[in-house]
Scaffold this active site. Structure first.
Site, PDB file in Angstrom:
ATOM      1  N   ASP A  37       0.828  -1.208   0.000  1.00 42.21           N
ATOM      2  CA  ASP A  37       0.000   0.000   0.000  1.00 42.21           C
ATOM      3  C   ASP A  37       0.867   1.265   0.000  1.00 42.21           C
ATOM      4  O   ASP A  37       1.949   1.281   0.615  1.00 42.21           O
ATOM      5  CB  ASP A  37      -0.902   0.029   1.233  1.00 42.21           C
ATOM      6  CG  ASP A  37      -2.010  -1.008   1.166  1.00 42.21           C
ATOM      7  OD1 ASP A  37      -2.241  -1.552   0.078  1.00 42.21           O
ATOM      8  OD2 ASP A  37      -2.630  -1.276   2.206  1.00 42.21           O
ATOM      9  N   TYR A  55       5.336  -8.469   9.093  1.00 45.03           N
ATOM     10  CA  TYR A  55       4.957  -7.053   9.187  1.00 45.03           C
ATOM     11  C   TYR A  55       4.977  -6.585  10.632  1.00 45.03           C
ATOM     12  O   TYR A  55       4.674  -7.357  11.548  1.00 45.03           O
ATOM     13  CB  TYR A  55       3.535  -6.839   8.657  1.00 45.03           C
ATOM     14  CG  TYR A  55       3.314  -7.194   7.213  1.00 45.03           C
ATOM     15  CD1 TYR A  55       3.406  -6.226   6.209  1.00 45.03           C
ATOM     16  CD2 TYR A  55       2.981  -8.490   6.843  1.00 45.03           C
ATOM     17  CE1 TYR A  55       3.184  -6.556   4.882  1.00 45.03           C
ATOM     18  CE2 TYR A  55       2.757  -8.820   5.515  1.00 45.03           C
ATOM     19  CZ  TYR A  55       2.858  -7.845   4.540  1.00 45.03           C
ATOM     20  OH  TYR A  55       2.635  -8.181   3.221  1.00 45.03           O
TER      21      TYR A  55
END
Length: 307
Positions: free
Chosen positions: A39, A67
């Site tokens: 993103d 992440y």
């Protein structure tokens, strides 16, 4: 042409396609591909393949990822992250123990519904394009795997209700949706506040370089020193070297037999091993391909990396 994989640290505001476009300008070559969309507001590891390494894009996209994310509790948005339009806000009345219990319930093989704000296509149109038109379409749940969630911190103060955590997961996992789903299960709602991708396969955030650094390295003539070669992506595969006869078969991507191999004893051992795939080198010790044993006397091509 430059061939190899470069570990780029994608900075905030760039799309994955922006990174590819910038690298095309830096390296003056067109054959470049990224290994999975990150993103625009997310940062972190984005392996980028150049030259003949673009054949590895699908392989790296399939790899597990890690992440670091911050889940903001009490807020639900249309994009499932902090940048979206707020749909609902609730008081956070859960304990740290309840938060830990709910988060750990997501570890394992689960089904996840992709968010509307994603690049997945329905009838040839990307979901986020439909979402921007105010449309919501049905999305089927998809199987994903959450390998592990480590909670670094839980903050439950009047002006800040956040969970800081590290998520290790399979391909196809949307961390935004994970944050949203955790909030839903807790009953207070939640959205993703921030996201850093820290690992893709062997590529880690500690070893990533920015586009600005890549530009300087290219100007200094040393960018390739910071790249991983295609052969280095398969260090556990046995190394097979062809002889002069084998080179003619290799050049055309044909199957190889034992009479085409220079280090024949190593080849015989690898044919009997559990891992049937091998790295194929020409007689000048240059990497050319990944082959696979069809039987103990025959190697079949899997991917060719001829320049």
């Amino acid at each position: 042409m430059i061939n190899g994989i470069i570990n780029i640290y994608k900075e905030k505001g760039f799309t994955s396609h922006d990174v590819v476009a910038k690298l095309r300008g830096i390296t003056k070559q067109k054959k470049i591909g990224h290994t999975g969309t990150l993103d625009p507001d997310a940062t972190g590891v984005l392996p980028v393949c150049l030259g003949n390494a673009t054949k590895l894009c699908d392989l790296l996209t399939d790899k597990d990822k890690e992440y670091k994310t911050v889940l903001q509790l009490g807020t639900t948005t249309d994009t499932q992250d902090i940048t979206g339009q707020i749909l609902e806000q609730k008081q956070v009345k859960v304990t740290k123990e309840q938060i830990c219990e709910v988060i750990q319930s997501f570890v394992g093989d689960i089904m996840q519904i992709p968010p509307m704000y994603s690049a997945l296509k329905v009838n040839g149109k990307k979901l986020y394009e439909l979402a921007r038109e105010g449309k919501v379409v049905e999305r089927k749940p998809r199987p994903i795997t959450i390998h592990d969630i480590t909670i670094q911190d839980i903050i439950l103060e009047q002006d800040c209700q956040e969970v800081h955590m590290t998520v290790s997961c399979s391909k196809g996992t949307y961390i935004r949706t994970l944050c949203h789903d955790i909030g839903e299960k807790l009953g207070c709602g939640g959205c993703m506040k921030s996201l850093i991708r820290t690992k893709v396969s062997q590529f880690t955030v500690e070893n990533a370089i920015t586009l600005e650094q890549a530009q300087k390295l290219q100007e200094a003539g040393s960018l390739e020193e910071h790249m991983v070669t295609v052969a280095d992506m398969f260090p556990h595969y046995p190394k097979i070297i062809v002889n002069e006869l084998g080179e003619r078969f290799l050049a055309n991507g044909n199957p190889l037999r034992l009479e085409h191999i220079q280090n024949i004893e190593e080849a015989k051992q690898s044919a009997l091993g559990e891992d049937k795939q091998v790295r194929i080198y020409n007689k000048e010790n240059q990497f050319h391909a990944i082959y696979e044993w069809g039987d103990p006397t025959l190697l079949k091509p899997v991917k060719m990396f001829l320049n």
